[in-house]
Design a protein around this motif. Sequence first.
Motif, PDB file in Angstrom:
ATOM      1  N   GLN A 179     -14.799  -2.299   0.719  1.00 11.19           N
ATOM      2  CA  GLN A 179     -13.388  -2.054   0.437  1.00 11.19           C
ATOM      3  C   GLN A 179     -13.029  -0.602   0.709  1.00 11.19           C
ATOM      4  O   GLN A 179     -11.959  -0.297   1.255  1.00 11.19           O
ATOM      5  N   LEU A 180     -13.936   0.322   0.343  1.00  7.91           N
ATOM      6  CA  LEU A 180     -13.703   1.738   0.603  1.00  7.91           C
ATOM      7  C   LEU A 180     -13.580   2.009   2.102  1.00  7.91           C
ATOM      8  O   LEU A 180     -12.685   2.730   2.542  1.00  7.91           O
ATOM      9  N   GLU A 237     -12.692  -0.002   4.459  1.00  6.23           N
ATOM     10  CA  GLU A 237     -11.423  -0.544   4.942  1.00  6.23           C
ATOM     11  C   GLU A 237     -10.267   0.382   4.582  1.00  6.23           C
ATOM     12  O   GLU A 237      -9.358   0.615   5.379  1.00  6.23           O
ATOM     13  N   GLU A 238     -10.317   0.922   3.351  1.00 10.50           N
ATOM     14  CA  GLU A 238      -9.280   1.858   2.915  1.00 10.50           C
ATOM     15  C   GLU A 238      -9.279   3.118   3.780  1.00 10.50           C
ATOM     16  O   GLU A 238      -8.218   3.623   4.165  1.00 10.50           O
ATOM     17  N   PRO A 290      -9.687   0.228  -6.547  1.00 20.70           N
ATOM     18  CA  PRO A 290      -9.646   1.350  -5.596  1.00 20.70           C
ATOM     19  C   PRO A 290      -8.424   2.253  -5.746  1.00 20.70           C
ATOM     20  O   PRO A 290      -8.222   3.139  -4.931  1.00 20.70           O
ATOM     21  N   SER A 291      -7.587   2.011  -6.775  1.00 20.66           N
ATOM     22  CA  SER A 291      -6.364   2.798  -6.914  1.00 20.66           C
ATOM     23  C   SER A 291      -6.652   4.290  -7.029  1.00 20.66           C
ATOM     24  O   SER A 291      -5.942   5.119  -6.453  1.00 20.66           O
ATOM     25  N   HIS A 322      -7.831   2.408   7.264  1.00 18.58           N
ATOM     26  CA  HIS A 322      -6.372   2.256   7.179  1.00 18.58           C
ATOM     27  C   HIS A 322      -5.714   3.609   6.919  1.00 18.58           C
ATOM     28  O   HIS A 322      -4.708   3.948   7.556  1.00 18.58           O
ATOM     29  N   TYR A 323      -6.274   4.387   6.002  1.00 22.04           N
ATOM     30  CA  TYR A 323      -5.685   5.674   5.643  1.00 22.04           C
ATOM     31  C   TYR A 323      -5.647   6.621   6.834  1.00 22.04           C
ATOM     32  O   TYR A 323      -4.627   7.270   7.101  1.00 22.04           O
ATOM     33  N   ARG A 379       0.831  -1.205   0.000  1.00 20.02           N
ATOM     34  CA  ARG A 379       0.000   0.000   0.000  1.00 20.02           C
ATOM     35  C   ARG A 379       0.862   1.250   0.000  1.00 20.02           C
ATOM     36  O   ARG A 379       0.592   2.223  -0.704  1.00 20.02           O
ATOM     37  N   THR A 381      -9.155   5.969  -5.761  1.00 19.29           N
ATOM     38  CA  THR A 381      -9.532   6.504  -4.444  1.00 19.29           C
ATOM     39  C   THR A 381      -8.305   6.686  -3.564  1.00 19.29           C
ATOM     40  O   THR A 381      -8.156   7.699  -2.879  1.00 19.29           O
ATOM     41  N   ARG A 382      -7.402   5.703  -3.592  1.00 19.74           N
ATOM     42  CA  ARG A 382      -6.185   5.810  -2.782  1.00 19.74           C
ATOM     43  C   ARG A 382      -5.361   7.016  -3.212  1.00 19.74           C
ATOM     44  O   ARG A 382      -4.831   7.760  -2.389  1.00 19.74           O
TER      45      ARG A 382
END
Length: 450
Positions: free
Chosen positions: A118-119, A121-122, A60-61, A125-126, A12, A63-64
């Motif tokens: 998934q969003l 979770e991202e 999700p790239s 984490h972010y 990540r 969004t990241r």
Amino acid sequence: MNDCETAIDEVRHQEFKSMNMNMDAYMEAEPTDEAVCLWYSDIGQRIPALRKMLGQMGYPSATRSLLGWLDSYFEQCENFPPGKFPNQEYVKVLIQEFVFYRAVEKNLQKMTTSQELQLLEELCHYLQENSKLATIHNIFDGLFGNSGHPLKDVDEQRRLAMMRLVSMAISIGCKVVLDCTAVWMYNQDCSSHSINLADAVMTDFCELVSGLKDTIQRVAQTSPTFTHHLLTALMSHYNTYQSTSQPIKLIPPAQLDIVTDWIIEHPTVCLRHALPGKPPSRIPSFYIHASYKASSHDPSSSGPVPGLLWQSVLSPLILDANRSQIQKTLDKRFSVHDYSLLFSKLHLGILQAFVTTSDAKATTSKGKARAGALSLSDIESVIMLTVHTIQDNKISRDAVQIAVERIAQLLQVSIATGMLNTTKEKVIPLCKELPSNDLLTLILHEKLPS
């Protein structure tokens, strides 16, 4: 953390680094005079390129990458006033298209259930990876804040996503998300949005899904600030005036069970506004909250305490007047007697909180005492509601005496601990409206500090 989780975090990190370099390349194309022009000043001209790049990345790239860009954006906007960040509309468009919706050609499509999970979770984490407090809160507000106007479709999508994010944070004990939510609720000032969030959280964890009691109990330890604002919003939800015969709606027993455990095990969770130190400051907000008033966050605010008092004092009256009706609506796990005992436990918890927080009479730098837990208006409201409820219902003498004795005990402990933010002389005229009670008479006339 095991080797697998470490490897995932490293991947990540490399993805964020690579994608942010790509973002920087787009932002630095056709450079202008850097001495007078900040990197975000001409974002409007770069939106097509940004959209194209993010669209090519996929989810999700994209969004990241956008989250990494937002990090830089908000870090450089710290000195801007709330709601006055530069190029807000363009930022809103990017958030709308590449966080909560998927941009497909010229149309927006809602996320699938798996994409939303998934969003979330991202986002967890972010936010955990980001160490700068103001930036974290601004990103959270940029994602989930609103202008105070009626919800639009996109805002409804965000509202639901936020509720699920908070539920996930409670389940996994993610402190940073809960702390961000606490600031969001503080900024919302008990709006319908924060009240709906509190209601949804308590309903989900206490009533709809069994076996989650231990999970929701841990919240008070994970994030006391979030729990404090959750209680404040919850009290606003249940203490909306109903009628003179039933002035409030009693907290359901499953929720009351959790609330009393929070207060018994962590007494200061309902009195954080009265603890020594400065009251919470307002973090710059990406949005302008139309409902916000400068005076609404006065440090003397009583938080959830008035609402908790209403529930504690009025419960014996309401239960006595509506016993058979309430019994029909109760969960099979609880009887009216069990329900009554929970309110007794709540009352004990409030008294214990006053005692535990007695050191809150710390002084500020100007030498003025911090506000106590109970104001004159708090006492006046609970007495008024008690009197009206007794007058408008057939209530047994025992229930009336329990209610009045609880008022007396609250006054006694708040006076003795310095939690009363007024003088006993001002309280005495109010208490003349109450039915006679030996304990109340004794407390009002004994020589205690006032």
